[in-house]
Design a protein around this motif. Structure first.
Motif, PDB file in Angstrom:
ATOM      1  N   PRO A 112       1.013  -1.169   0.003  1.00  0.00           N
ATOM      2  CA  PRO A 112      -0.048  -0.001  -0.005  1.00  0.00           C
ATOM      3  C   PRO A 112       0.668   1.244   0.021  1.00  0.00           C
ATOM      4  CG  PRO A 112      -0.943  -1.292   1.616  1.00  0.00           C
ATOM      5  CD  PRO A 112       0.294  -2.162   1.220  1.00  0.00           C
ATOM      6  N   ILE A 113       1.950   1.315   0.708  1.00  0.00           N
ATOM      7  CA  ILE A 113       2.923   2.332   0.837  1.00  0.00           C
ATOM      8  C   ILE A 113       3.125   2.745  -0.795  1.00  0.00           C
ATOM      9  CG2 ILE A 113       4.812   3.387   1.571  1.00  0.00           C
ATOM     10  CD1 ILE A 113       4.669   1.743   4.032  1.00  0.00           C
ATOM     11  N   PHE A 114       3.729   1.798  -1.473  1.00  0.00           N
ATOM     12  CA  PHE A 114       4.143   1.871  -2.859  1.00  0.00           C
ATOM     13  C   PHE A 114       3.227   2.544  -3.668  1.00  0.00           C
ATOM     14  CE2 PHE A 114       4.666   0.222  -7.017  1.00  0.00           C
ATOM     15  CZ  PHE A 114       5.743   0.622  -7.543  1.00  0.00           C
ATOM     16  N   PHE A 115       2.005   1.945  -3.412  1.00  0.00           N
ATOM     17  CA  PHE A 115       0.729   2.436  -4.518  1.00  0.00           C
ATOM     18  C   PHE A 115       0.437   3.872  -4.024  1.00  0.00           C
ATOM     19  CE2 PHE A 115       1.008  -1.755  -6.119  1.00  0.00           C
ATOM     20  CZ  PHE A 115       0.591  -1.864  -7.266  1.00  0.00           C
ATOM     21  N   ALA A 116       0.558   4.116  -2.801  1.00  0.00           N
ATOM     22  CA  ALA A 116       0.361   5.552  -2.471  1.00  0.00           C
ATOM     23  C   ALA A 116       1.354   6.478  -2.894  1.00  0.00           C
ATOM     24  CB  ALA A 116       0.278   5.585  -0.849  1.00  0.00           C
ATOM     25  N   GLY A 117       2.551   6.081  -2.888  1.00  0.00           N
ATOM     26  CA  GLY A 117       3.472   6.967  -3.433  1.00  0.00           C
ATOM     27  C   GLY A 117       3.203   7.065  -4.941  1.00  0.00           C
ATOM     28  N   LEU A 118       3.066   5.971  -5.714  1.00  0.00           N
ATOM     29  CA  LEU A 118       2.798   6.108  -7.043  1.00  0.00           C
ATOM     30  C   LEU A 118       1.567   6.863  -7.405  1.00  0.00           C
ATOM     31  CD1 LEU A 118       4.150   4.696  -9.407  1.00  0.00           C
ATOM     32  CD2 LEU A 118       2.693   2.745  -9.384  1.00  0.00           C
ATOM     33  N   MET A 119       0.507   6.808  -6.633  1.00  0.00           N
ATOM     34  CA  MET A 119      -0.658   7.739  -6.823  1.00  0.00           C
ATOM     35  C   MET A 119      -0.254   9.119  -6.435  1.00  0.00           C
ATOM     36  SD  MET A 119      -4.276   6.930  -5.388  1.00  0.00           S
ATOM     37  CE  MET A 119      -4.347   7.924  -3.827  1.00  0.00           C
ATOM     38  N   ALA A 120       0.640   9.485  -5.370  1.00  0.00           N
ATOM     39  CA  ALA A 120       0.965  10.795  -5.197  1.00  0.00           C
ATOM     40  C   ALA A 120       1.732  11.401  -6.316  1.00  0.00           C
ATOM     41  CB  ALA A 120       1.764  10.784  -3.800  1.00  0.00           C
ATOM     42  N   LEU A 121       2.727  10.437  -6.946  1.00  0.00           N
ATOM     43  CA  LEU A 121       3.233  11.051  -7.944  1.00  0.00           C
ATOM     44  C   LEU A 121       2.420  11.267  -9.264  1.00  0.00           C
ATOM     45  CD1 LEU A 121       6.261  11.079  -9.325  1.00  0.00           C
ATOM     46  CD2 LEU A 121       5.844   8.800 -10.347  1.00  0.00           C
ATOM     47  N   SER A 122       1.592  10.381  -9.464  1.00  0.00           N
ATOM     48  CA  SER A 122       0.744  10.717 -10.703  1.00  0.00           C
ATOM     49  C   SER A 122      -0.187  12.132 -10.419  1.00  0.00           C
ATOM     50  CB  SER A 122      -0.112   9.627 -11.208  1.00  0.00           C
ATOM     51  OG  SER A 122      -0.530   8.755 -10.089  1.00  0.00           O
ATOM     52  N   ILE A 123      -0.583  12.281  -9.222  1.00  0.00           N
ATOM     53  CA  ILE A 123      -1.297  13.322  -8.887  1.00  0.00           C
ATOM     54  C   ILE A 123      -0.524  14.680  -9.035  1.00  0.00           C
ATOM     55  CG2 ILE A 123      -2.684  14.693  -7.171  1.00  0.00           C
ATOM     56  CD1 ILE A 123      -3.459  12.088  -5.822  1.00  0.00           C
ATOM     57  N   ILE A 124       0.716  14.611  -8.516  1.00  0.00           N
ATOM     58  CA  ILE A 124       1.713  15.893  -8.476  1.00  0.00           C
ATOM     59  C   ILE A 124       2.245  16.340 -10.321  1.00  0.00           C
ATOM     60  CG2 ILE A 124       3.824  14.570  -7.921  1.00  0.00           C
ATOM     61  CD1 ILE A 124       2.801  18.413  -7.393  1.00  0.00           C
ATOM     62  N   VAL A 125       2.389  15.057 -10.702  1.00  0.00           N
ATOM     63  CA  VAL A 125       2.446  15.254 -12.339  1.00  0.00           C
ATOM     64  C   VAL A 125       1.448  15.631 -13.182  1.00  0.00           C
ATOM     65  CG1 VAL A 125       3.157  13.935 -14.372  1.00  0.00           C
ATOM     66  CG2 VAL A 125       4.386  13.413 -12.255  1.00  0.00           C
ATOM     67  N   TYR A 126       0.255  15.092 -12.591  1.00  0.00           N
ATOM     68  CA  TYR A 126      -1.082  15.865 -13.068  1.00  0.00           C
ATOM     69  C   TYR A 126      -1.152  16.954 -12.804  1.00  0.00           C
ATOM     70  CZ  TYR A 126      -5.818  16.913 -14.220  1.00  0.00           C
ATOM     71  OH  TYR A 126      -6.888  17.452 -14.590  1.00  0.00           O
ATOM     72  N   ALA A 127      -1.158  17.572 -11.692  1.00  0.00           N
ATOM     73  CA  ALA A 127      -1.009  19.061 -11.116  1.00  0.00           C
ATOM     74  C   ALA A 127      -0.467  20.012 -12.094  1.00  0.00           C
ATOM     75  CB  ALA A 127      -1.022  19.042  -9.879  1.00  0.00           C
TER      76      ALA A 127
END
Lengths: 458, 332
Positions: free
Chosen positions: B8-23
């Motif tokens: 879950p930590i890895f996927f939370a990190g990945l999700m955070a990465l895609s949100i910031i790249v999206y923003a």
């Protein structure tokens, strides 16, 4: 006020029906573009570039509509069908994830290079970008059809505490109906794009465009359609037999068979009556359905009455199937007739051209009809035998769903009108769109001639 | 390899990465849409040309972010999207409108082009404001109170300005002459508003959110939380100084405002993300509560590890292909 279940189904159906229109064009149009580009690279004949330039614009427009309606789809699962992800999220999630990871980024990124990059990259790289976009759209179909097929014929999982867990990913992806459904859908896209290209090109010819580009595009598209259509009938038949094995109730609804019987006739037309478990106004040919489904004139086929409470609503499946097959037959006749004329170098008559224009969007209607057959045919289940559609629906207030449903419907109707309007507007301005500027031709040359000085230093 | 509990930590990190790249990425192209002038068609054309090859791929990061939420944290996806049902539908309509307007405007006669420009601008406004609104109600734990709605409205304004800021700095980077001068003016104005916005969020968030207050005042997060606003203010201040000097001879430094804004975005996002970690729905669900089965996460993990570097590589490639000042957008 209608209930949230009905509204959510209507909204989902609206969304997915609108969405599928555009991938059904772009999946195959991508490969057409690749073919046009390769023909241009080999022959250097500007007519191929003209065709490419016109259709790449149609591709861009269709792709944009596909992307934005696709984003909406990815939200629908959580907003309206929470039970879906709660029950089968462990299976559906990774398949959707792989679609985004392997397909969406590939197509979206190289689309930029393909549309605007020809000045800036060498020819081979631009051709590669075109190829990658086509690969991307096809991969996208691969994953989404894998998921859809798994919902039809689930394998490779086990249930623990009411939640599906993956056991064997190979079995999940290559589930029993997947190869048939994928081939059927890809061929359908090929036919949809072929008839669109043929139709718009005919429209240009009728409007007095006497350039070579529309004629050549028409010829290519009609030949492709003439080749794909018999293949589609063959694959469709295999797909039907596969459905009979795994979802006999769907086939029973498609054929309007109420009682299990031997020597089943083929119903050309009928009005299914779900209340009385019978059909009205039947026009039938004896024994043909048994021959098609069991390869035996007296073969037994299970009827709907064996599946009370477990079979789909009959009328939409029954009619949808007839519309799909009917359009398929029409496609076959027109594609073969036109090909015959083209092979013998006969000029195409006004009648042929007008019927091709009339068939421009026949692929859309057949694709939608086919999808309704298979999706409504899966009801009352969302995932066959595993999750009922009514158990997956949200408990959001119906007013909210009504609001968004009307919102999406309005936007989609507006967009569809704008899309069709723009498509025909582009066809009327096609000569302008295709014109190759002199400096572009130079650019093209600069990239395509090998750089001798660079070669010598290496 | 990664243990089940760490997935879950890895996927939370990945999700955070895609949100910031999206923003950042869709942020600048939404920003360009927000700023689109309706009285100057030539500048509008240039502005849209500057985002032409990119917007499609930029928007895909949103699909990835929502996709990861759906795949890795399905129960959180359900809670969040149910709570944000109407705003997310409105955001989608905004994204639909601008996405199609972009393509339609290039293909229609001059009369209709103006109308599609208006739709493009409107769609960008709707999408940005509803994203801000959604962020605000997420931060407030989807509370049904006047405070929560006000905060969400404030956040809608803030995010719209932030996108306009990054959009204007993108234009400084990609354009020349009159339009660049105009972009510098926009950037100065938006920089100031963003400055005020960050102050407002920094004050309001811990005051109305008990959990955030504790997080911000207990070490070790407290140290990091103290750095975030400080860095942001300093950067915005420096950014303002830079903007006053631009444009320089040979256009040197035209990339600086964009870079500064990106760093501000990253810091603000990290500040926000660490305010709630490990909660994926504030106060309700942690990433472990919401995670999918490990065998499913693992199946997608292997693919993600191979594919994401490829995605980053060809994204960089595409930006390199379209490097430099914008040219007229011409299709082939």
């Amino acid at each position: 006020m209608a209930d949230v279940f009905l509204l959510s189904r209507l909204q989902f159906a609206t969304n997915i029906s609108f969405h599928i229109l555009f991938p059904s064009i772009t999946i195959a149009l991508g490969w057409f573009l690749f073919y046009f580009k390769v023909r241009f690279n080999i022959s250097g004949h500007p007519v191929w570039m003209r065709i490419y330039r016109f259709w790449v614009k149609v591709f861009a427009l269709s792709f944009a509509l596909g992307v934005v309606s696709g984003i909406t789809m990815s939200f629908q699962f959580g907003t309206n069908w929470p039970g879906y992800m709660e029950t089968v999220g462990n299976i559906a999630g990774p398949l959707l994830g792989y679609e985004v990871l392997t397909a969406f980024f590939l197509e979206a990124t190289f689309l930029g290079v393909m549309l605007f990059g020809i000045h800036r990259v060498p020819t081979w790289l631009h051709t590669l970008a075109t190829l990658l976009v086509a690969v991307g759209t096809t991969l996208s179909a691969f994953w989404i059809i894998a998921l859809n097929s798994w919902m039809q014929t689930p394998t490779g999982y086990e249930m623990r505490d009411g939640v599906a867990h993956a056991l064997d990913w190979w079995a999940i992806i290559f589930n029993p109906s997947f190869p048939f459904r994928l081939s059927h859908v890809l061929l359908a896209s090929g036919l949809t794009a072929s008839f669109l290209i043929a139709g718009i090109s005919s429209y240009r010819i009728i409007r007095g465009d006497n350039k070579k580009a529309p004629r050549l595009a028409l010829k290519t598209a009609v030949f492709v359609a003439a080749l794909l259509m018999p293949l589609q009938i063959f694959v469709g038949d295999l797909h039907g037999l596969n459905t009979l094995e795994h979802q006999p109730q769907k086939v029973a609804a498609m054929e309007g068979i109420w009682d299990t019987q031997k020597g089943v006739p083929l119903l050309l037309f009928a009005v299914p009556d779900e209340k009385n478990h019978s059909n009205h106004f039947e026009i039938a040919i004896p024994n043909i359905t048994s021959i098609i489904l069991t390869h035996d004139p007296d073969g037994e086929v299970q009827g709907l009455n064996d599946f009370i409470g477990e079979h789909p609503p009959v009328a939409p499946v029954f009619y949808g199937f007839r519309i799909m097959v009917g359009i398929g037959m029409l496609m076959l006749v027109i594609a073969w007739f036109t090909s015959f004329k083209l092979i013998r170098n006969k000029p195409l008559s006004k009648g042929v051209l007008y019927s091709l224009v009339g068939m421009s969007f026949s692929g859309w209607i057949a694709t939608l009809a086919g999808w309704y057959v298979t999706e409504i045919g899966r009801q009352p289940y969302l995932v066959s035998g595993l999750l009922r559609t009514s158990d997956a629906v949200t408990d959001i207030a119906p007013e909210n769903v009504m609001f968004t449903f009307i919102l999406y419907l309005t936007v989609y109707v507006g967009l569809l009108i704008a899309y069709l309007h723009t498509l025909f507007l582009m066809a009327r301005k096609a000569v302008e769109i295709e014109e190759i500027q002199p400096e572009e031709r130079l650019q093209q040359k600069k990239f395509s001639t090998p750089n001798i000085t660079k070669g010598a230093t290496l | 390899m990664i243990a089940d509990a760490n997935l879950p930590i890895f996927f939370a990190g990945l999700m955070a990465l895609s949100i910031i790249v999206y923003a950042i990425l869709d942020g600048y192209d939404l920003g360009v849409g927000i700023l689109l002038p309706l009285n100057n068609d030539q500048q509008a054309d240039q502005m849209i040309a500057s985002i032409g090859p990119f917007w499609d791929a930029n928007e895909t990061w949103l699909v990835l972010a929502v996709g990861l939420l759906l795949i890795a944290f399905p129960s959180a996806h359900n809670v969040i999207l149910k709570a944000l049902y109407i705003p997310s539908a409105i955001m989608l309509v905004g994204l639909i409108l601008r996405g199609v307007a972009f393509d339609f405007r290039a293909k229609v006669a001059q009369v209709n082009k103006h109308r599609w420009n208006q739709i493009f601008k409107l769609g960008s406004w709707i999408a940005s404001a509803s994203q801000g609104y959604m962020l605000g109600s997420f931060v407030m734990g989807f509370e049904d109170s006047f405070m929560a709605y006000s905060f969400a409205a404030l956040s809608a304004v803030g995010v719209t300005c932030a996108y306009a800021l990054i959009g204007s700095t993108w234009l400084i980077l990609k354009t020349t002459d009159d339009l660049q001068l105009r972009a510098i003016k926009w950037a100065k104005r938006m920089g100031k508003i963003s400055f005020i916005g960050i102050i407002a969020v920094c004050i309001a968030n811990p005051l109305i959110n008990q959990f955030v207050f504790e997080r911000w005042t207990t070490p070790p997060f407290a140290y990091f939380m103290a750095i975030v606003p400080f860095v942001c203010f300093t950067l915005l201040f420096i950014g303002n100084l830079v903007l006053k000097q631009l444009p320089l001879k040979d256009d040197s430094g035209c990339w600086l405002p964009f870079l500064i804004t990106v760093v501000v975005f990253v810091f603000c996002f990290c500040g926000l993300a660490f305010s709630f970690y490990p909660y994926v729905v504030p106060g309700e669900l942690t990433i472990w509560d919401a995670a999918s089965a490990p065998e499913s996460l693992r199946f997608i993990l292997y693919g993600a590890l191979i594919v994401i570097p490829c995605i980053l590589a060809y994204t960089v490639f595409s930006y390199r292909v379209f490097w430099g000042k914008v040219e007229d957008l011409r299709y082939y």
